[in-house]
Write a protein that holds these residues in place. Structure first.
Motif, PDB file in Angstrom:
ATOM      1  N   ASN A 135       1.127  -1.512   0.016  1.00 43.43           N
ATOM      2  CA  ASN A 135       0.323   0.537  -0.302  1.00 43.43           C
ATOM      3  C   ASN A 135       1.045   1.521  -0.191  1.00 43.43           C
ATOM      4  OD1 ASN A 135      -2.665   1.829   0.330  1.00 43.43           O
ATOM      5  ND2 ASN A 135      -2.397   1.393   2.392  1.00 43.43           N
ATOM      6  N   LYS A 136       0.135   1.772  -0.581  1.00 44.28           N
ATOM      7  CA  LYS A 136       1.072   3.877   0.170  1.00 44.28           C
ATOM      8  C   LYS A 136       1.999   3.612  -1.290  1.00 44.28           C
ATOM      9  CE  LYS A 136       0.617   3.802   4.759  1.00 44.28           C
ATOM     10  NZ  LYS A 136       0.591   4.104   6.118  1.00 44.28           N
ATOM     11  N   ASP A 138       1.618   5.710  -3.398  1.00 44.53           N
ATOM     12  CA  ASP A 138       1.729   6.649  -4.065  1.00 44.53           C
ATOM     13  C   ASP A 138       3.087   7.595  -3.828  1.00 44.53           C
ATOM     14  OD1 ASP A 138       0.235   6.565  -2.344  1.00 44.53           O
ATOM     15  OD2 ASP A 138      -0.272   8.367  -2.177  1.00 44.53           O
ATOM     16  N   SER A 166      -3.078   2.359  -4.274  1.00 41.31           N
ATOM     17  CA  SER A 166      -2.340   3.176  -3.314  1.00 41.31           C
ATOM     18  C   SER A 166      -4.366   3.208  -2.573  1.00 41.31           C
ATOM     19  CB  SER A 166      -2.359   4.625  -3.824  1.00 41.31           C
ATOM     20  OG  SER A 166      -2.885   4.966  -3.378  1.00 41.31           O
ATOM     21  N   LYS A 168      -4.573   5.575  -1.599  1.00 43.02           N
ATOM     22  CA  LYS A 168      -5.463   7.420  -0.937  1.00 43.02           C
ATOM     23  C   LYS A 168      -5.748   7.931  -1.985  1.00 43.02           C
ATOM     24  CE  LYS A 168      -3.337  11.430  -0.017  1.00 43.02           C
ATOM     25  NZ  LYS A 168      -1.715  12.463   0.696  1.00 43.02           N
ATOM     26  N   THR A 169      -4.691   6.631  -3.180  1.00 45.91           N
ATOM     27  CA  THR A 169      -5.395   7.919  -5.023  1.00 45.91           C
ATOM     28  C   THR A 169      -6.791   6.372  -5.497  1.00 45.91           C
ATOM     29  OG1 THR A 169      -3.500   6.562  -5.987  1.00 45.91           O
ATOM     30  CG2 THR A 169      -3.019   9.147  -4.987  1.00 45.91           C
TER      31      THR A 169
END
Length: 604
Positions: A135-136, A138, A166, A168-169
């Motif tokens: 994960n993450k 980005d 991601s 977040k996105t």
């Protein structure tokens, strides 16, 4: 609503270390599958509690049902978002028992941490299909290829098998949902057998009573059917049955492999036990499902209402919270200083802190919690055994041996902090079991440590010595003999049980000095001098004095002979002596509370 074909159902949970983005990824899945309207979407959608949202941590597992179309077929995905902190691993173990697959989430900027490993082993024990996900991706600091290799090395397979997302996105979330459909085994069960459903969670609703969350293993449960709980033998009528998507939606029944909720209108919280099996009353199953191992409390602390009249309210609040948090244990106890309360068992210090905060917020109680301690087994020279959960229960007389609980701790850290961590573990009476390099920069240290040394400020110390990079996980590992003593606090020669503590002999002096100096500031001055002593058995190891209040008896002597002044002072001295023999030290409630209550940083 017809029963779903089990081959189109996928039950999975998300497991990860704390703060690796489970709840954010769950948000993106809810959006991708369209079960939450964009208007009402908010961050950490499944974290319902105010405390969860404030602290940014998940405390309760949350189940949610999502539709997903893959390869031209419509699938039903039942997702359970789990907590990441070691103190809530029991929530995770229960969620794993209701699933066939697990998404193992790793932060692409931080890599594998201790709780990642612990949750992975839990998932492997339950024979789940593991989907490794980074994960993450980005983030500028993300090292995707490096940690993909680490993950592949850990679970077997190639780095290409690790999905990259991601939270977040939203990048990669749809690929992950397709991956869940392809890689997770559909649930197995006999649709024609008598109904059997496993209770994996429950909550209390003021208006509707106990709401029970179940995973159906065999058969089918229908609305308005009579059901039976196999362990408590209680019989109820199903008033409502349904699924969580992510708000409750009533249906006419649940079939094999489905996850949903039951409402029977029961208000007695003791009638719904996590791990129990629900079956039909008319056609009951002969054998209950395996359920769960009962969690062992690791830390004990007393919870007392500041106002004694709130004792019944505290009892009801604990009953309702126990329904929502099966790892909580409690029994009534009394204290000379604090009155009636409960001795509660917790899985760790964060668990204690969260339970106390939930009692205060959700039930409007004002509570005092005593400093946490662990359970000791004491064997006397005459062969009798005592189980001590509270220092006041420590037996007097000749002691042959004291055994304390031991934990096996796993610490993951960047290799530059190895020396600092070893020093900390040695200070806490730790024994090294081994160390392994996960990569040239990351190291796994394994230690045996007494639980009593971990429950106060070990984790804080670990974080401060490693600039926040180290992670800790621990599990019970039996008991071991140790040179432990009870330190008593004496006020004017009288023992005050509430201030006693069980500590290692090497630390007894430090505890005695600390407690005596703390009490010297808290106890108000009397007309006579009050000695505060810390003693181990009959030997005094520390002493402080609360100085007497003195009246100026020489105020009326202006000039005159010195013998006159001396005579007045001698008379005062006699009076003080007499007062000391008959006087009693009154300890104000505030002093008790301030000396007993654990301080915010976890130290006593």
């Amino acid at each position: 609503m017809p029963s779903l074909d089990p081959k189109f159902i996928r039950n999975f949970c998300i497991i990860a270390h704390i703060d690796h983005g489970k709840s954010t990824l769950a948000d993106r899945m809810l959006q991708a599958t369209g079960v939450v309207d964009q208007r009402i979407m908010r961050d950490q959608y499944l974290d319902r509690m105010e405390i969860e949202r404030e602290r940014g941590i998940t405390i309760k597992s949350q189940a949610v049902r999502m539709p997903w179309v893959a390869d031209g077929a419509e699938y039903t995905l039942n997702m359970i978002d789990t907590p990441g902190h070691v103190d809530f691993s029991y929530e995770v173990s229960r969620s794993l028992a209701a699933c066939e697959g697990a998404v193992l989430l790793v932060d692409a900027a931080q890599g594998i941490e201790a709780q990642t490993l612990a949750n992975l082993y839990l998932a492997l024990e339950n024979d789940l299909d593991i989907i490794p996900v980074l994960n993450k991706i980005d983030l500028p600091a993300a090292q995707v290829d490096k940690y993909a290799e680490e993950l592949a090395h850990l679970i077997g397979g190639s780095p290409e098998d690790c999905l990259r997302v991601s939270g977040k996105t939203g990048e990669g979330v749809e690929v992950l949902l397709d991956g869940i459909v392809r890689r997770v085994t559909p649930p197995a069960g006999d649709p024609d057998a008598p109904a059997r459903a496993l209770i994996f969670d429950s909550v209390y609703d003021t208006y509707r009573g106990v709401v029970t969350y179940v995973r159906v293993v065999d058969g089918r449960l229908r609305a308005r059917e009579k059901i039976a709980m196999m362990s408590t033998r209680a019989h109820h009528e199903l008033l409502e049955i349904g699924v969580i998507s992510p708000e409750p939606v009533a249906t006419d029944g649940l079939g094999v492999g489905e996850v949903g909720y039951l409402i029977t209108g029961v208000k007695d919280v003791r009638q719904s036990r996590v791990g129990d099996t629900v079956t039909g009353q008319d056609r009951p199953a002969s054998q209950a499902l395996a359920g769960y191992r009962d969690p062992k409390p690791m830390v004990f602390s007393g919870l007392y209402p500041i106002d004694g009249s709130f004792y019944p309210a505290l009892r009801d609040a604990l009953d309702k919270l126990k329904l929502n948090d099966a790892a909580l244990t409690y029994e009534p106890e009394t204290s000379v200083a604090l009155g009636f309360g409960f001795r509660c068992g917790f899985l760790g210090l964060l668990h204690l802190e969260i339970i106390r905060e939930r009692l205060e917020r959700e039930f409007g109680l004002d509570l005092i919690s005593t400093a946490p301690n662990v359970v000791y087994d004491v064997r006397m020279e005459d062969g009798t055994e005592h189980r001590v959960t509270n220092p006041s229960e420590f037996p007097a007389g000749k002691i042959a041996a004291v055994r304390e609980p031991i934990v096996r701790a796993t610490i993951l850290t960047p290799s530059e902090f190895t020396g600092a961590i070893m020093e900390l573990c040695q200070q806490r009476r730790g024994t090294m079991l081994g160390m392994d390099y996960l990569s040239p920069e990351r190291l796994e240290l394994r230690y045996k440590l007494p639980l009593a040394e971990i429950v106060f400020d070990f984790f804080d110390q670990l974080k401060s010595r490693t600039k926040g990079y180290a992670s800790l996980d621990y599990e019970p590992d039996g008991v071991a003999e140790a040179d432990l003593v009870k330190v008593d606090i004496l006020l004017q020669g009288e023992q005050v049980d509430a201030f006693s503590a069980i500590v290692h002999r090497d630390k007894a002096y430090a505890y005695g000095v600390m407690m005596a100096s703390r009490l010297r500031k808290l106890i108000p001055r009397q007309q006579f001098e009050v000695p505060i002593q810390a003693a181990v058995g009959a030997r005094v190891i520390a002493r402080e004095n609360v100085r007497a209040l003195r009246k100026d008896v020489l105020a009326k002597c202006y000039g005159g002979d010195i013998t006159r002044k001396r005579k007045l002072l001698e008379k005062q001295k006699e009076g003080k002596k007499r007062m000391k023999t008959i006087g009693r030290v009154e300890i104000p409630q505030e002093a008790f509370i301030a000396a007993l209550v654990s301080e915010p940083d976890g130290k006593k």
